[in-house]
Design a protein around this motif. Structure first.
Motif, PDB file in Angstrom:
ATOM      1  N   THR A  37      36.255  31.851  43.979  1.00 37.89           N
ATOM      2  CA  THR A  37      35.133  32.601  44.533  1.00 37.89           C
ATOM      3  C   THR A  37      35.002  32.242  46.006  1.00 37.89           C
ATOM      4  O   THR A  37      34.971  31.059  46.355  1.00 37.89           O
ATOM      5  N   GLN A  60      34.448  37.201  43.756  1.00 38.57           N
ATOM      6  CA  GLN A  60      35.456  36.582  42.902  1.00 38.57           C
ATOM      7  C   GLN A  60      36.823  37.229  43.136  1.00 38.57           C
ATOM      8  O   GLN A  60      36.918  38.447  43.299  1.00 38.57           O
ATOM      9  N   ASN A  76      37.103  41.010  42.055  1.00 39.99           N
ATOM     10  CA  ASN A  76      36.514  41.207  40.737  1.00 39.99           C
ATOM     11  C   ASN A  76      35.035  41.501  40.922  1.00 39.99           C
ATOM     12  O   ASN A  76      34.205  40.602  40.989  1.00 39.99           O
ATOM     13  N   ASP A  78      31.670  44.296  39.936  1.00 36.91           N
ATOM     14  CA  ASP A  78      31.136  45.361  39.089  1.00 36.91           C
ATOM     15  C   ASP A  78      31.084  46.662  39.875  1.00 36.91           C
ATOM     16  O   ASP A  78      30.793  46.672  41.078  1.00 36.91           O
ATOM     17  N   ASP A  90      31.278  43.852  33.392  1.00 37.80           N
ATOM     18  CA  ASP A  90      31.729  42.605  32.757  1.00 37.80           C
ATOM     19  C   ASP A  90      32.509  41.707  33.714  1.00 37.80           C
ATOM     20  O   ASP A  90      33.506  41.106  33.342  1.00 37.80           O
ATOM     21  N   THR A  91      32.053  41.626  34.962  1.00 37.33           N
ATOM     22  CA  THR A  91      32.750  40.805  35.946  1.00 37.33           C
ATOM     23  C   THR A  91      32.927  39.369  35.472  1.00 37.33           C
ATOM     24  O   THR A  91      34.017  38.788  35.590  1.00 37.33           O
ATOM     25  N   SER A  92      31.886  38.772  34.943  1.00 40.76           N
ATOM     26  CA  SER A  92      31.958  37.369  34.515  1.00 40.76           C
ATOM     27  C   SER A  92      32.964  37.185  33.385  1.00 40.76           C
ATOM     28  O   SER A  92      33.755  36.228  33.386  1.00 40.76           O
ATOM     29  N   SER A  93      32.984  38.104  32.430  1.00 40.38           N
ATOM     30  CA  SER A  93      33.925  38.007  31.310  1.00 40.38           C
ATOM     31  C   SER A  93      35.365  38.161  31.799  1.00 40.38           C
ATOM     32  O   SER A  93      36.265  37.423  31.371  1.00 40.38           O
ATOM     33  N   TYR A  95      36.493  37.471  34.743  1.00 43.14           N
ATOM     34  CA  TYR A  95      36.832  36.268  35.502  1.00 43.14           C
ATOM     35  C   TYR A  95      37.240  35.140  34.560  1.00 43.14           C
ATOM     36  O   TYR A  95      38.205  34.412  34.820  1.00 43.14           O
ATOM     37  N   THR A  96      36.519  35.012  33.449  1.00 47.96           N
ATOM     38  CA  THR A  96      36.855  33.987  32.467  1.00 47.96           C
ATOM     39  C   THR A  96      38.216  34.256  31.836  1.00 47.96           C
ATOM     40  O   THR A  96      39.038  33.336  31.672  1.00 47.96           O
TER      41      THR A  96
END
Length: 214
Positions: A37, A60, A76, A78, A90-93, A95-96
């Motif tokens: 990030t 990200q 990455n 939204d 679902d940016t966080s998902s 990224y994971t």
């Protein structure tokens, strides 16, 4: 005039083609090598290539290596309800998932990253990753079904518009042009008849003066 016409057509095709290429989803087979990030400053002349938001914000990134050895970086972000209409929330998902997909050159794991947009180092713009999924290997092929369906749909729409235009021209424009041509021919015939009459009268007057001199 012909060159202006074809230049305008080429310019329209270039603009539409660039818009379609930027917007439609693309698929890259890559090996994920890292995620991070970064605090990013987005200049106003580049804002159109980023998702809406503050000009200075944390973004990200997913760092990858393609099958040909070239690096590729994806942002990455939204898309929300904006354009392009990917409705990505679902940016966080993602990224994971990308962080969990990291592998090294000795034991590579290959993934298909779906994205839209372009990578340009001069403008500092990045394609936006939409999805990531594992593939069987570096030689895996992804059939762009979404692009095929969308382009086929637009081809059908353009064909219908073209057919409607042809029918409209045949029923409305061509008869008007034909009537205008016939009217012009009639005017031309009258002008010719008037000119012939004038010449005939001129010859008569000339003969009358000739007779007087005799």
């Amino acid at each position: 005039m012909r060159y202006v016409k074809w230049t305008l057509i080429a310019l329209i095709v270039l603009i539409v083609g660039s818009f379609v290429h930027y917007t439609l989803p693309q698929h890259d087979i890559v090996r994920v090598v890292g995620t991070n990030t970064e605090r990013t400053i987005i200049a106003s002349n580049r804002a159109m290539f980023w998702s809406s938001g503050e000009p200075t914000r944390d973004v990200q990134f997913i760092q990858t290596v393609k099958t040909n050895g070239k690096t590729m970086e994806y942002r990455n972000e939204d898309t929300g309800w904006g354009w392009p209409p990917y409705f990505k929330f679902d940016t966080s998902s993602l990224y994971t998932e990308a962080s969990d997909a990291v592998s090294n050159k000795a034991n590579p794991e290959w993934y298909s990253i779906t994205h839209y947009g372009w990578r340009n180092e001069v403008l500092s713009i990045f394609p936006n990753a939409i999805a990531i999924k594992p593939v069987s290997g570096a030689d895996a092929k992804v059939v762009p079904w979404v692009n095929i369906i969308i382009l086929t749909f637009f081809a059908i729409v353009l064909l219908l518009i073209w057919r409607m235009w042809v029918q409209f021209r045949e029923r409305t424009i061509d008869p008007l042009v034909e009537d205008a041509g016939e009217a012009w021919d009639a005017v031309d015939d009258k002008a010719d008849a008037f000119a012939d009459s004038a010449r005939s009268k001129a010859r008569g007057v000339k003969g009358w003066f000739s007779n007087l001199r005799k």
